[in-house]
Scaffold this active site. Structure first.
Site, PDB file in Angstrom:
ATOM      1  CD  GLU A 289      30.372  40.070  39.904  1.00 46.55           C
ATOM      2  OE1 GLU A 289      29.877  39.573  40.928  1.00 46.55           O
ATOM      3  OE2 GLU A 289      30.691  39.393  38.918  1.00 46.55           O
ATOM      4  CG  HIS A 310      59.886  50.828  39.373  1.00 49.13           C
ATOM      5  ND1 HIS A 310      61.067  51.524  39.244  1.00 49.13           N
ATOM      6  CD2 HIS A 310      59.698  50.644  40.711  1.00 49.13           C
ATOM      7  CE1 HIS A 310      61.587  51.729  40.450  1.00 49.13           C
ATOM      8  NE2 HIS A 310      60.780  51.209  41.349  1.00 49.13           N
ATOM      9  CE  LYS A 424      27.495  34.374  33.411  1.00 48.47           C
ATOM     10  NZ  LYS A 424      26.756  34.070  34.621  1.00 48.47           N
TER      11      LYS A 424
HETATM   12  O1  PA5 Z   1      29.506  37.376  43.004  1.00 46.67           O
HETATM   13  C1  PA5 Z   1      28.880  36.688  42.214  1.00 46.67           C
HETATM   14  O2  PA5 Z   1      27.697  36.380  42.397  1.00 46.67           O
HETATM   15  C2  PA5 Z   1      29.548  36.142  40.971  1.00 46.67           C
HETATM   16  O3  PA5 Z   1      30.840  36.625  40.842  1.00 46.67           O
HETATM   17  C3  PA5 Z   1      29.574  34.632  41.023  1.00 46.67           C
HETATM   18  O4  PA5 Z   1      30.249  34.213  42.175  1.00 46.67           O
HETATM   19  C4  PA5 Z   1      30.270  34.040  39.782  1.00 46.67           C
HETATM   20  O5  PA5 Z   1      29.642  34.504  38.626  1.00 46.67           O
HETATM   21  C5  PA5 Z   1      30.185  32.508  39.817  1.00 46.67           C
HETATM   22  O6  PA5 Z   1      28.863  32.065  39.893  1.00 46.67           O
HETATM   23  P1  PA5 Z   1      28.505  30.602  40.330  1.00 46.67           P
HETATM   24  O7  PA5 Z   1      28.933  30.385  41.718  1.00 46.67           O
HETATM   25  O8  PA5 Z   1      27.015  30.502  40.174  1.00 46.67           O
HETATM   26  O9  PA5 Z   1      29.230  29.674  39.379  1.00 46.67           O
END
Ligand code: PA5
Length: 449
Positions: A289, A310, A424
């Site tokens: 990310e 494996h 989303k």
């Molecule tokens: O690193 C990030 O920002 C994301 O992976 C969020 O943690 C994830 O989308 C969950 O978001 P939230 O805590 O708003 O539910």
């Protein structure tokens, strides 16, 4: 003293030490952006000094609350996704008995997870178990509006209220969310849940050392003081040495960048201990990310050896030559077990009878590393003496800072995730959410349902 050691010997036949040292100026510049808060995403740098900033009072209060929850819970459900889930799970699984679910008589509640996907079967199976167990839960969402945990929380809140009544259910729910915005904060206030704050300047995937990770980790019976202490050591080293020489994080970030620039675009995190499986998942999310944007970035992958030798071993040895490996190597296991001698020796293992399994595992690691290097896969080795809360704390900070440095060296903002919104929007349009109707017909036509 930090105990994380970085060994780059097996990548120097691909990228020389001198070539790596050329990255020093980029490291210095990236560090400046982080500590002077002048880079992209500079309002999300709260994680940098989390280990040193957390107070004794905050730790003691988390521990006290965790102790209370432990007393009344055979099972503790952690509801969250992405950064609101993986950090806690990574740490908990590194330090929990491999068969904790079957290991009767343990003092620790069994930690289970929900809201990390939308599987109907999974949640229905979970309710089967929760019908029969004493449980409480933490619902963790910074935004408070993420679909997956919100669905799971709806289901489990209703279950908990039915099982215990409204008043007791409220005492069994902890909300960890933004301090003022968001639906979850509002709900927590309305219902009177105990709640913790995810600081504004800490993004989800950098939040394991906030209550997001620390509360569930403490409920699991893991010493959060040692975890924080480990991270503090790495934080202090990083702040003191903002250049390559003397800083394993900077070496690591430079090595990744140099390998990427030479065409190695996939980093495979390798472990030889199954308890590191979720640590690898945490790493994948952190780096994926943070770096994967603007059509660039190293693709973070993960394997568990020798199991995956494996399955994925063939590809690593002979597939596309775009890979490098980062091995987390653990010198000493917690337990001791020897290969038994056998009268018949039909399996021809007597030549290793009497040796510890860990020695066999280490030889497997050495043999694999050399084979993969010979096959064109550079190898970065990160060694810790053993898996404990302190060394895991060190590793957490090592990879967080390594990620921020890598992102800045790559030229992206390591603290946003604009691409996550795309699925989303489509999902909302296909579900008919208000405000997204304009896309519904077009998307439906494309998937021909
Ligand atoms: O690193 C990030 O920002 C994301 O992976 C969020 O943690 C994830 O989308 C969950 O978001 P939230 O805590 O708003 O539910």
């Amino acid at each position: 003293m930090i105990q994380v050691k970085l060994e780059l010997d097996q990548m120097f036949s691909f990228i020389s030490k001198d070539q790596l040292l050329e990255y020093d100026k980029h490291i210095v510049s990236a560090y400046r952006k982080i500590y002077n808060k002048t880079g992209a995403g500079n309002d999300f740098l709260g994680w940098v000094d989390l280990p040193s900033a957390i107070t004794e009072q905050e730790i003691a209060s988390l521990e006290a609350h965790a102790a209370e929850l432990r007393k009344k819970s055979e099972v503790f459900v952690v509801i969250g996704i992405g950064g609101s889930y993986l950090g806690a799970r990574a740490v908990i699984e590194t330090m929990t008995h491999h068969f904790s679910a079957l290991n009767d008589g343990g003092n620790n509640p069994h930690i289970v997870y929900a809201g990390q996907h939308i599987s109907e079967d999974y949640l229905a199976d979970l309710l089967d178990i929760l019908d029969k167990k004493e449980y409480s839960l933490a619902v963790i969402s910074k935004s408070g509006t993420t679909t997956e945990p919100a669905i799971a929380f709806r289901v489990l809140k209703a279950h908990l209220e039915k099982k215990y009544g409204l008043e007791e259910a409220r005492k069994r729910i902890v909300a960890i969310t933004d301090k003022s915005r968001g639906a979850l904060k509002q709900l927590a206030d309305n219902e009177g849940y105990v709640s913790y704050v995810v600081p504004d300047d800490v993004g989800g995937r950098y939040s394991v050392l906030t209550p997001v990770g620390l509360l569930p980790i403490a409920v699991a019976g893991i010493n959060i003081r040692e975890l924080i202490e480990g991270a503090r050591k790495m934080e202090a080293m990083s702040r003191a040495v903002q250049k390559i020489h003397g800083n394993p994080i900077a070496w690591y970030a430079s090595a990744r960048q140099a390998l990427y620039n030479s065409g190695k675009t996939v980093e495979v995190m390798v472990n030889y201990e199954p308890r590191l499986f979720y640590f690898t998942e945490w790493f994948k999310q952190l780096y994926g990310e943070s770096e994967g944007k603007e059509n660039k970035g190293i693709f973070p992958a993960g394997v568990g050896f020798t199991t995956d030798l494996h399955s994925m071993g063939q590809y690593i040895q002979e597939g596309l030559r775009i890979l490098f490996e980062t091995v987390i190597s653990v010198e000493n296991p917690k337990r001791e077990m020897l290969v038994p001698e056998a009268d018949t020796d039909l399996d021809q293992l007597n030549y290793i009878a009497g040796k510890r399994l860990s020695e066999v595992n280490h030889k497997a690691e050495q043999g694999t590393t050399l084979a993969h290097v010979d096959g064109g896969v550079p190898n970065i080795r990160i060694v810790i003496p053993e898996i404990n809360a302190d060394t895991i704390g060190q590793l957490i900070y090592f990879f967080e800072m390594g990620c921020a440095l890598s992102g800045y060296m790559l030229g992206v903002n390591p603290f946003d995730q604009p691409g996550v919104e795309a699925y989303k929007k489509n999902m909302f349009a296909l579900l008919g959410k208000k405000g997204f109707e304009a896309q519904t017909a077009e998307l439906q036509a494309r998937i021909k349902q």
